[in-house]
Design an enzyme around this catalytic site. Structure first.
Site: not given
Length: 490
Positions: A233, A235, A262, A265-266, A294-295, A343, A391, A418
């Site tokens: 990730d 991010h 990923d 995001d964030r 997943n993002h 991922h 999750r 992840h």
């Protein structure tokens, strides 16, 4: 607080006092952003006195911070069971539902919160968000029955986009990404500049066309003596991405990379990250690989900042185009027929094969169950067997599941991402399940290292390179998101 005590366990005064001590200690760790330590102490408080809604609510909040949305939902629900009027329980449950994209359920809980606390601005804001999304989804469902949805890519008119005289950033050469373009692009981003929208749209249109022609599982051949790098990730942490290239060399035909989902995001430099990665994919299509995380989905992007960032730096049309592109990202890569990289993780069934992964119809938003969902969302667990996901999506799988999968598919091991890891990576399941996470000091709060993996084609033995976060401009994570979990602890 009204609590029904008919079915609650009897607790001694000593246990009550000890539970409060654990809770207060947990709160201190939470304030220091040591969420896992806080979770352990809230758990101890619950073990001493399982009758207090606040303990579950506070642990739910900590689970939300660590993205264990399923656990957060369970705790919030438990706090409401203990006290059906407990407002913060409804608030936590709403946040958990919202984080999982369950908009209608979140809307219902936020409605309760705003009814009881009409002056709660944060709850009102989130209720408005949910209501807008619910209406939008209902509208899209209604029109999809009557009219096949037009693709945003088909509506883009590059010829109508003029390049202003004062634009001094990088330009594509005959519509193509070049090595010089990439160097200029990264420098532009380091200087906090913006790529012209015409070139940004062109990159997205070209990358969509490329990914559409790819299989859901991409087979990668690594020559015996050559190095291959797997990153986890990112991010939206652009300056840490630049540090990876500084430590490991820029992508090239002799320095191939796989980024394992990923990308956005964030972090609030997600636009810079994704155009850098897409640019290198176009420049070196056979030596630079990207898996979906997943993002890379509309719901996550709406929740965690990327959608807002794209709209701020460009426009809503581009935000929708990103969704179309992400739907075509490959779901997994198989390296030298020996290592599967995805991922999230493995499956709720024992008989999933690589051939089945190849046949997955991926051009859609991630489903709530099934192999595609699990490739993006699942996590390993230390004990054998399977368990519901922390999750709330995917599953948790044990060492026996991993060993059975690699035996069935004639693999050496799997690599996944992840999950934040303190050391940037973790080796589990007797060396058969490796996690790599490449965003150090995640969200500027977690204090973790970042890592990437070097392999050579002959041995395929992983070598871990660990690094610290580097400074970045003073822009806070999730700057463009409205999903701020702002409720205070008790």
């Amino acid at each position: 607080m009204s609590t029904d005590t008919k079915d609650t366990p009897s607790v001694s005064p000593e246990d009550v006092e000890l539970a409060e001590t654990f809770k207060n200690e947990a709160n201190e760790y939470f304030k220091k952003q040591s969420y896992n330590a806080a979770i352990e102490l809230y758990t101890k408080a619950i073990e001493q006195n399982p009758n207090v809604p606040v303990y579950y609510s506070n642990r739910s909040f900590a689970y939300l911070k660590t993205e264990c949305f399923g656990y957060a939902l369970n705790d919030a629900t438990k706090s409401i069971e203990l006290d059906p009027t407990y407002v913060k329980g409804f608030y936590r449950r709403a946040d958990a539902h919202m984080s999982m994209g369950k908009w209608k359920l979140a809307q219902k809980d936020y409605e309760y919160v705003t009814k009881v606390r009409p002056n709660d601005k944060d709850a009102k804001l989130k209720l408005n968000e949910c209501s807008k999304v619910v209406k939008k989804l209902a509208f899209e469902k209604a029109i999809s029955v009557e009219d096949k949805k037009k693709f945003i890519a088909d509506t883009i008119n590059l010829d109508a986009m003029t390049i202003e005289d004062n634009y001094s950033g990088p330009q594509l050469e005959d519509g193509k990404v070049t090595e010089q373009f990439m160097k200029e692009l990264m420098q532009l981003y380091k200087d906090q500049g913006t790529l012209h929208r015409k070139f940004a749209f062109k990159i997205l249109l070209d990358i969509k066309k490329y990914f559409m022609a790819q299989p859901s599982l991409v087979d990668v051949t690594i020559p015996d003596k050559e190095k291959f790098t797997v990153c986890g990730d990112i991010h939206g942490q652009f300056y840490d991405l630049m540090n990876i290239f500084e430590l490991n060399g820029l992508p090239s035909k002799t320095n191939p990379y796989l980024f394992n989902g990923d990308f956005v995001d964030r972090g609030s430099f997600s636009v810079e990250c994704i155009f850098t990665l897409f640019g290198y994919k176009l420049l070196y299509p056979d030596h630079f690989y990207m898996s979906r995380g997943n993002h890379e989905s509309a719901t996550m992007n709406q929740m965690y900042g990327f959608d807002g960032e794209v709209k701020f730096k460009y426009n809503a049309q581009m935000a929708e185009l990103f969704t179309e592109v992400y739907n075509w990202l490959p779901l997994a890569h198989c390296l030298n027929k020996r290592v599967l990289v995805m991922h999230g993780g493995l499956f709720s069934r024992d008989d999933v094969t690589l051939d089945e992964i190849r046949t997955i119809e991926r051009n859609r938003q991630p489903p709530d169950e099934g192999p595609m969902c699990e490739l993006l969302w699942s996590d390993p667990q230390p004990q054998d067997g399977r368990a519901p996901s922390k999750r709330g999506v995917g599953c948790q799988f044990g060492p026996d599941v991993t060993h059975a999968f690699i035996k069935l598919n004639k693999l050496d091991y799997i690599i996944r991402s992840h999950e934040v890891k303190d050391s940037g990576y973790e080796v589990a399941h007797e060396g058969r399940c490796i996690t790599v996470f490449s965003a150090p000091n995640y969200c500027d709060t977690m204090g973790n290292k970042g890592a990437f993996i070097n392999l050579t084609g002959e041995s395929m033995v992983p070598k871990y390179i660990v690094y610290d976060a580097v400074p970045h401009p003073d822009v806070r994570p999730m700057m463009y998101s409205t999903n701020s979990l702002m409720y205070r602890l008790c």
